[in-house]
Design a protein around this motif. Structure first.
Motif, PDB file in Angstrom:
ATOM      1  N   THR A  17       0.833  -1.199   0.000  1.00 53.28           N
ATOM      2  CA  THR A  17       0.000   0.000   0.000  1.00 53.28           C
ATOM      3  C   THR A  17       0.868   1.249   0.000  1.00 53.28           C
ATOM      4  O   THR A  17       0.548   2.238  -0.667  1.00 53.28           O
ATOM      5  CB  THR A  17      -0.925   0.001   1.235  1.00 53.28           C
ATOM      6  N   GLU A  18       1.969   1.195   0.733  1.00 53.27           N
ATOM      7  CA  GLU A  18       2.870   2.347   0.788  1.00 53.27           C
ATOM      8  C   GLU A  18       3.444   2.654  -0.586  1.00 53.27           C
ATOM      9  O   GLU A  18       3.587   3.831  -0.969  1.00 53.27           O
ATOM     10  CB  GLU A  18       4.006   2.077   1.789  1.00 53.27           C
ATOM     11  N   GLU A  19       3.769   1.607  -1.363  1.00 53.27           N
ATOM     12  CA  GLU A  19       4.301   1.818  -2.710  1.00 53.27           C
ATOM     13  C   GLU A  19       3.250   2.423  -3.629  1.00 53.27           C
ATOM     14  O   GLU A  19       3.545   3.284  -4.468  1.00 53.27           O
ATOM     15  CB  GLU A  19       4.821   0.489  -3.274  1.00 53.27           C
ATOM     16  N   TRP A  20       1.994   1.964  -3.492  1.00 51.40           N
ATOM     17  CA  TRP A  20       0.915   2.550  -4.285  1.00 51.40           C
ATOM     18  C   TRP A  20       0.754   4.031  -3.958  1.00 51.40           C
ATOM     19  O   TRP A  20       0.619   4.866  -4.855  1.00 51.40           O
ATOM     20  CB  TRP A  20      -0.398   1.822  -4.003  1.00 51.40           C
ATOM     21  N   HIS A  21       0.787   4.350  -2.670  1.00 48.02           N
ATOM     22  CA  HIS A  21       0.634   5.748  -2.252  1.00 48.02           C
ATOM     23  C   HIS A  21       1.775   6.605  -2.774  1.00 48.02           C
ATOM     24  O   HIS A  21       1.572   7.749  -3.191  1.00 48.02           O
ATOM     25  CB  HIS A  21       0.544   5.846  -0.730  1.00 48.02           C
ATOM     26  N   ALA A  22       2.961   6.048  -2.752  1.00 48.32           N
ATOM     27  CA  ALA A  22       4.118   6.794  -3.248  1.00 48.32           C
ATOM     28  C   ALA A  22       3.967   7.102  -4.734  1.00 48.32           C
ATOM     29  O   ALA A  22       4.292   8.209  -5.200  1.00 48.32           O
ATOM     30  CB  ALA A  22       5.396   5.996  -2.999  1.00 48.32           C
ATOM     31  N   LYS A  23       3.457   6.128  -5.490  1.00 47.19           N
ATOM     32  CA  LYS A  23       3.234   6.330  -6.921  1.00 47.19           C
ATOM     33  C   LYS A  23       2.169   7.396  -7.159  1.00 47.19           C
ATOM     34  O   LYS A  23       2.315   8.277  -8.019  1.00 47.19           O
ATOM     35  CB  LYS A  23       2.819   5.002  -7.562  1.00 47.19           C
ATOM     36  N   PHE A  33      -2.665  14.152  -1.156  1.00 51.16           N
ATOM     37  CA  PHE A  33      -3.465  12.963  -1.433  1.00 51.16           C
ATOM     38  C   PHE A  33      -4.835  13.053  -0.763  1.00 51.16           C
ATOM     39  O   PHE A  33      -5.864  12.785  -1.388  1.00 51.16           O
ATOM     40  CB  PHE A  33      -2.708  11.729  -0.926  1.00 51.16           C
ATOM     41  N   GLU A  34      -4.860  13.432   0.517  1.00 54.48           N
ATOM     42  CA  GLU A  34      -6.117  13.489   1.267  1.00 54.48           C
ATOM     43  C   GLU A  34      -7.087  14.485   0.660  1.00 54.48           C
ATOM     44  O   GLU A  34      -8.297  14.270   0.645  1.00 54.48           O
ATOM     45  CB  GLU A  34      -5.836  13.861   2.731  1.00 54.48           C
ATOM     46  N   LYS A  35      -6.571  15.584   0.167  1.00 59.18           N
ATOM     47  CA  LYS A  35      -7.428  16.632  -0.387  1.00 59.18           C
ATOM     48  C   LYS A  35      -7.958  16.265  -1.764  1.00 59.18           C
ATOM     49  O   LYS A  35      -9.111  16.569  -2.108  1.00 59.18           O
ATOM     50  CB  LYS A  35      -6.657  17.949  -0.455  1.00 59.18           C
ATOM     51  N   LYS A  36      -7.129  15.620  -2.562  1.00 59.72           N
ATOM     52  CA  LYS A  36      -7.489  15.370  -3.957  1.00 59.72           C
ATOM     53  C   LYS A  36      -8.316  14.106  -4.151  1.00 59.72           C
ATOM     54  O   LYS A  36      -9.244  14.078  -4.975  1.00 59.72           O
ATOM     55  CB  LYS A  36      -6.210  15.252  -4.800  1.00 59.72           C
ATOM     56  N   LEU A  37      -8.025  13.056  -3.401  1.00 63.21           N
ATOM     57  CA  LEU A  37      -8.602  11.752  -3.719  1.00 63.21           C
ATOM     58  C   LEU A  37      -9.494  11.154  -2.632  1.00 63.21           C
ATOM     59  O   LEU A  37     -10.235  10.208  -2.903  1.00 63.21           O
ATOM     60  CB  LEU A  37      -7.484  10.749  -4.036  1.00 63.21           C
ATOM     61  N   GLN A  48     -11.742   6.106   0.940  1.00 62.81           N
ATOM     62  CA  GLN A  48     -10.451   6.108   0.252  1.00 62.81           C
ATOM     63  C   GLN A  48     -10.631   5.791  -1.239  1.00 62.81           C
ATOM     64  O   GLN A  48     -11.618   5.167  -1.630  1.00 62.81           O
ATOM     65  CB  GLN A  48      -9.517   5.078   0.892  1.00 62.81           C
ATOM     66  N   PRO A  49      -9.667   6.183  -2.072  1.00 62.54           N
ATOM     67  CA  PRO A  49      -9.780   5.878  -3.507  1.00 62.54           C
ATOM     68  C   PRO A  49      -9.505   4.417  -3.830  1.00 62.54           C
ATOM     69  O   PRO A  49      -9.807   3.950  -4.924  1.00 62.54           O
ATOM     70  CB  PRO A  49      -8.731   6.791  -4.137  1.00 62.54           C
TER      71      PRO A  49
END
Length: 618
Positions: A17-23, A33-37, A48-49
């Motif tokens: 999950t951390e790698e997905w978030h980093a991407k 991230f929190e504001k946009k998705l 969550q998206p």
């Protein structure tokens, strides 16, 4: 030698999950991230998206099977819900004729409205209907429910059908209090106890109605409907067990009539959460069998979001709503006809409404799969999140004295009406969309001539001998009602305003803003005159005057407005309303020159159009 099977996904490394978030963070290029998705729901929690197996690893909702306590996955081992149609008729004979006809066409649950509960009325209504294969539901004035129950039981004994009959009597003494603000009858528990005792010989009839559909129709948020329904049901359990009836006998007589909004996955989660929470509530009363903890749910598509204009879009809304309930495993569904907001449904609209459910069964085979959402990372998480919010509301109501107390003092109605008001405001600002009403309207549609009725009344069939308190009444306004009133004003006016799109300059921006402006003013029913573009402002103004435009909308790019807008404003000379499509950086400079009308995505569409109606309609 055993064949070796290659596992294709073993060729790819696991992604955390951390790698997905980093991407995602890299692709967002600095935008949080929190504001946009991340979506903040009206139910009070974030969505969550994306979700992964780890998100449901600790959830207990995935441990049970369909038909097992706490019934989050359903109360049955099949998903063959009943298709219900409520019969609109003036006489018992007419009701029977309609019933026999629609049963032949596939309806498996009938809803009758009874004004005079006597044996001849029941005999006439049910003549020729196979009571073992069709669910029968009755709605009557609460004060006549016991009388109706006596007559019905006598009829069933006459037909030797007490063991095979399944259906309900909709006893809801709170309906008038919720819809009109009157006091709850003081003897409601006495009547309810007598009602349960009267139907003791009919195992499969439910007589205590939890009509949370009233909250849905008034504009409540999903967690509110769920929390109020549970609290309402729990108060009946307490009242009737305190009156001396065993919990198993009480719980088996309760029926939940719930609404379905167009929030597709959230509604699916609502019914799953409802079953889980209700099972745990009933369990606290120590029933002899877990089967008493099963929640029996009838679901109706929403009235709150139905519209008069572009009414066939109601079919799209009710189709997704019916699908949410079907996938969630409810016991029966009523799909409301698309023309219900403005007329008594006719045979065509009722047939289409039935067929909407038949499509889900016969074409999509949704009745062949039990709890298809089970195990979905998203739906399981929604189910638990929604259950948490509804449970907090349930506890709050209990701490304040219980559901009946809060209905009597108007707190429940006030809370729902505040939500309704917020949703009407969001509708006005296009934060909530009703296709064909506040977005992409049919510019040429006229609806005044097709309206045959105004908004419905309580419908209980009994006279109101109590003084209503409008301050304690649920709102009866559909979400589209303000826009419909606006547009009907336009239809009834002597002149229909003309809106001219003065398109000039940057091609992409002028086209986009002309489309935006056309949709904006089309919501008021104005005549829209679009154009492919003008070489000069003077050409555009001249064409607008030739078309006798009442409103001239300048559609261009932000950079070009600084020069185009002052020139157009000067040439128009107040002979028409002048509007800028957009919120350019030069807005303050333009306002200093006397230009005051700007429309953009942050505009309150309703208030803006109401102001134009006040200026232009005669």
């Amino acid at each position: 030698m055993a064949e070796k099977k290659e596992k294709l996904f073993d060729q790819f490394p696991a992604v955390t999950t951390e790698e997905w978030h980093a991407k995602v963070d890299a692709d967002l290029k600095g935008v949080p991230f929190e504001k946009k998705l991340v979506w903040r729901t009206n139910e009070g929690f974030n969505v969550q998206p994306m979700y992964r197996a780890e998100d449901i690893a600790d959830l207990k909702t995935t441990d049970s099977l369909p038909g097992q306590y706490p019934f989050v996955r359903g109360t049955r081992n099949d998903n063959n819900w009943l298709t219900r149609q409520n019969i609109i008729a003036e006489t018992p004979q007419e009701a029977n004729r309609i019933a026999l006809d629609i049963v032949k066409k596939g309806v498996s649950s009938l809803g009758f409205k009874v004004k005079s509960p006597d044996i001849e009325t029941i005999r006439t209504m049910l003549e020729g209907i196979d009571l073992a294969s069709v669910e029968i539901n009755f709605n009557c004035c609460p004060s006549k429910a016991v009388e109706l129950a006596r007559v019905l039981v006598a009829y069933l004994k006459e037909k030797n059908a007490t063991e095979t009959f399944h259906g309900s009597i909709d006893y809801n003494p709170l309906r008038r209090a919720l819809k009109h603000g009157t006091e709850i009858p003081a003897d409601l528990t006495i009547q309810a106890k007598e009602l349960i005792e009267t139907v003791a010989d009919v195992p499969a009839i439910r007589v205590i109605a939890i009509d949370s559909e009233l909250f849905n129709a008034a504009g409540a948020y999903i967690f509110q409907e769920l929390g109020y329904a549970l609290s309402w049901g729990a108060q009946w359990l307490t009242a009737l067990t305190d009156a001396g009836i065993g919990i198993d006998a009480v719980a088996r007589r309760v029926k939940f009539n719930m609404g379905i909004s167009s929030n597709y996955f959230m509604e699916l989660a609502k019914f799953r959460a409802a079953r889980m929470l209700w099972a745990q509530i009933v369990k606290q009363y120590h029933p002899e069998c877990d089967c008493a903890c099963k929640m029996f749910v009838h679901a109706s598509t929403s009235r709150f979001n139905q519209t008069i204009y572009d009414a066939h879009v109601n079919l799209l809304r009710s189709q997704t709503e019916s699908m949410s309930a079907a996938l969630a495993g409810v016991d029966s569904i009523t799909t409301l006809p698309f023309d219900q907001p403005y007329k008594t449904p006719d045979t065509f609209s009722e047939r289409i409404a039935r067929n909407q459910q038949f499509l889900l069964k016969e074409e999509s085979h949704l009745d062949k799969v039990v709890d298809p959402a089970g195990g979905s990372y998203y739906v399981e998480t929604l189910t638990v999140s929604l259950a948490h919010e509804a449970w907090k509301l349930f506890i709050d109501i209990d701490d304040k004295g219980g559901f009946f107390t809060l209905v009597n003092n108007g707190e429940i109605q006030k809370s729902v009406n505040e939500s309704s008001k917020k949703r009407h405001t969001d509708m006005a600002r296009r934060k909530e969309i009703l296709l064909g009403t506040n977005q992409y309207p049919n510019f040429s549609e006229m609806a005044a001539d097709k309206i045959e009725k105004t908004e419905g009344t309580c419908g209980c069939g009994c006279a109101n001998h109590e003084t209503a308190n409008s301050g304690h009444a649920l709102s009866s306004k559909r979400q589209a009602s303000d826009f419909e009133a606006l547009r009907l004003n336009t239809e009834h006016a002597a002149n229909r305003p003309k809106v001219f799109m003065l398109t000039i300059g940057n091609l992409a921006m002028r086209l986009a803003r002309a489309q935006f402006s056309s949709n904006f003013f089309g919501c008021a029913g104005y005549e829209i005159i679009d154009n492919i573009g003008f070489e000069t402002i003077s050409d555009g103004v001249k064409a607008a005057f030739d078309a006798k435009a009442d409103i001239i909308v300048l559609c261009s790019s932000d950079d070009e407005y600084a020069t185009f807008a002052p020139e157009a404003f000067r040439l128009i000379e107040g002979k028409a309303e002048f509007v800028i499509a957009g919120a350019p950086a030069c807005t303050e400079e333009l306002q200093a020159q006397g230009i005051t009308n700007f429309i953009h995505v942050r505009s309150n569409v309703l208030e803006t159009l109401q102001a134009f109606n006040a200026k232009l309609l005669k």
